[in-house]
Design an enzyme around this catalytic site. Structure first.
Site, PDB file in Angstrom:
ATOM      1  NE  ARG A 225      -2.236  -0.839   3.732  1.00 19.79           N
ATOM      2  CZ  ARG A 225      -3.559  -0.862   3.562  1.00 19.79           C
ATOM      3  NH1 ARG A 225      -4.204   0.240   3.259  1.00 19.79           N
ATOM      4  NH2 ARG A 225      -4.240  -1.976   3.716  1.00 19.79           N
ATOM      5  N   GLY A 246       6.424  -2.078  -5.006  1.00 15.62           N
ATOM      6  CA  GLY A 246       6.605  -1.266  -3.819  1.00 15.62           C
ATOM      7  C   GLY A 246       5.537  -0.207  -3.641  1.00 15.62           C
ATOM      8  CG  HIS A 247       6.109   2.588  -0.483  1.00 16.03           C
ATOM      9  ND1 HIS A 247       7.264   1.873  -0.270  1.00 16.03           N
ATOM     10  CD2 HIS A 247       6.462   3.892  -0.435  1.00 16.03           C
ATOM     11  CE1 HIS A 247       8.272   2.702  -0.099  1.00 16.03           C
ATOM     12  NE2 HIS A 247       7.818   3.937  -0.196  1.00 16.03           N
ATOM     13  N   GLY A 248       3.336   3.010  -3.507  1.00 21.00           N
ATOM     14  CA  GLY A 248       3.169   4.176  -4.360  1.00 21.00           C
ATOM     15  C   GLY A 248       3.464   3.943  -5.825  1.00 21.00           C
ATOM     16  CB  SER A 266       7.452   6.527  -5.997  1.00 18.83           C
ATOM     17  OG  SER A 266       6.883   6.771  -4.727  1.00 18.83           O
TER      18      SER A 266
END
Length: 331
Positions: A225, A246-248, A266
């Site tokens: 998340r 990964g996150h984002g 990201s």
């Protein structure tokens, strides 16, 4: 299924030889007399199956360009379905024999479903599955045994969660999407603040994950998340087993990520991009639409749309091949 019916279903195919019945598809070396075997090698496909003389298949799927010039099957030869391209015909052929997944509608009495959850009457929730408070399970969705749907999560119509997968709080799985066995959608991102004392402290992840329609998350894959906002996997994107997002991150529509690929936080992956097995991508980078990244590459800078890169650090594939050749000459 009879061979004539298979020809009709494939479209653009023709049958040479007897219209026998087959019960499945198998590789040439394993096929039996009641199965059809695809001959994928170049130059394959003779009336006698000479390209694979040891096969016991009852029928062959062969390419038009490799089919012998003499029309018609000779006496005693196995029948063949002749198609323009064997690889192109393989997927629809396999679909003809793929088993249909049927699960009874309703909630198994051994499942744990919170009273505030909304489970459509046509959905299936299997034994020992868990559906949290305020979660929504849509029309015809399948939540297999031991799968977990967190509080407030949404599993849209036709989606399928395989055994032991986890969709954590507040995440969304789109229509007809698939989350494979052991996959985890929505665990916290790998974010830490290292203080002056050198101790890393977790940065809370307050965002969520959205999986698009018809996307597929492979077995034991992980989609973290976002710290804030959303981690997205676009419509029709396919993540292989043990892929990490990964996150984002934002994975574009119809992108393909092969096994053990890892995206740091990201990362943006464009529509239709393809990443080979064990590719690693550093954080905050962009891989453009329809770009190609060769297996085991390490991406340390942006990749433009349509480019093909390879190596570590990843560079245009031709330059990488030249660099490897020069290195070998130097050795």
């Amino acid at each position: 299924m009879r061979l004539a019916a298979i020809c009709h279903a494939l479209g653009g195919a023709r049958l040479v030889g007897e219209d026998i019945e087959v019960r499945g598809v198998a590789a040439p070396e394993h096929a039996g007399p009641d199965e059809i075997a695809p001959i994928l090698g170049s130059g394959s496909g003779s009336g006698s199956g000479a390209a694979n003389p040891r096969t016991s298949a009852g029928a062959l799927l062969v390419a038009e360009k490799s089919f012998r010039a003499t029309p018609g099957a000779l006496p005693g030869e196995r029948p063949e379905i002749v198609v323009p391209d064997v690889r192109g015909a393989l997927r629809p052929l396999l679909e003809l024999f793929a088993p249909t997944v049927v699960r009874p509608a309703g909630v198994d009495p051994r499942a744990a479903v919170d009273a505030s959850a909304c489970v459509d009457a046509s959905a299936h929730v299997g034994p020992f599955a868990v559906v949290g408070a305020g979660a929504t399970i849509g029309v015809g969705a399948i939540v297999e045994s031991h799968a977990v749907v967190g509080a407030g999560a949404i599993v849209e119509s036709g989606a399928r969660l395989f055994p032991h997968c986890i969709v954590l709080d507040g995440c969304r799985v789109g229509e007809d999407a698939v989350v494979g066995p052991g996959a985890v959608v929505g665990f916290d991102g790998f974010g830490y603040d290292v203080g002056v004392d050198g101790v890393p402290r977790r940065i809370p992840s307050l965002g969520r994950v959205e999986i698009g329609a018809r996307a597929e998350i492979g077995a034991n894959a992980t989609v973290d998340r976002a710290t804030l906002g959303v981690t997205r996997v676009g419509h029709d994107a396919k993540l292989d087993d043990q892929v990490h997002v990964g996150h984002g991150c934002d994975v574009g529509e119809s992108a393909l990520l092969c096994g053990q690929t890892g995206l740091a936080g990201s990362v943006r992956v464009g529509e239709g991009a393809m990443l080979g097995g064990q590719v690693g991508v550093a954080d905050h980078l962009s891989i453009g639409a329809r770009a190609r990244v060769a297996a085991k590459s390490g991406v340390t800078r942006d990749v433009a749309a349509g480019d093909t890169v390879a190596g570590y650090p990843a560079m245009p594939r031709v330059r990488w091949l030249r660099a490897i050749a020069a290195l070998r000459r130097g050795a």
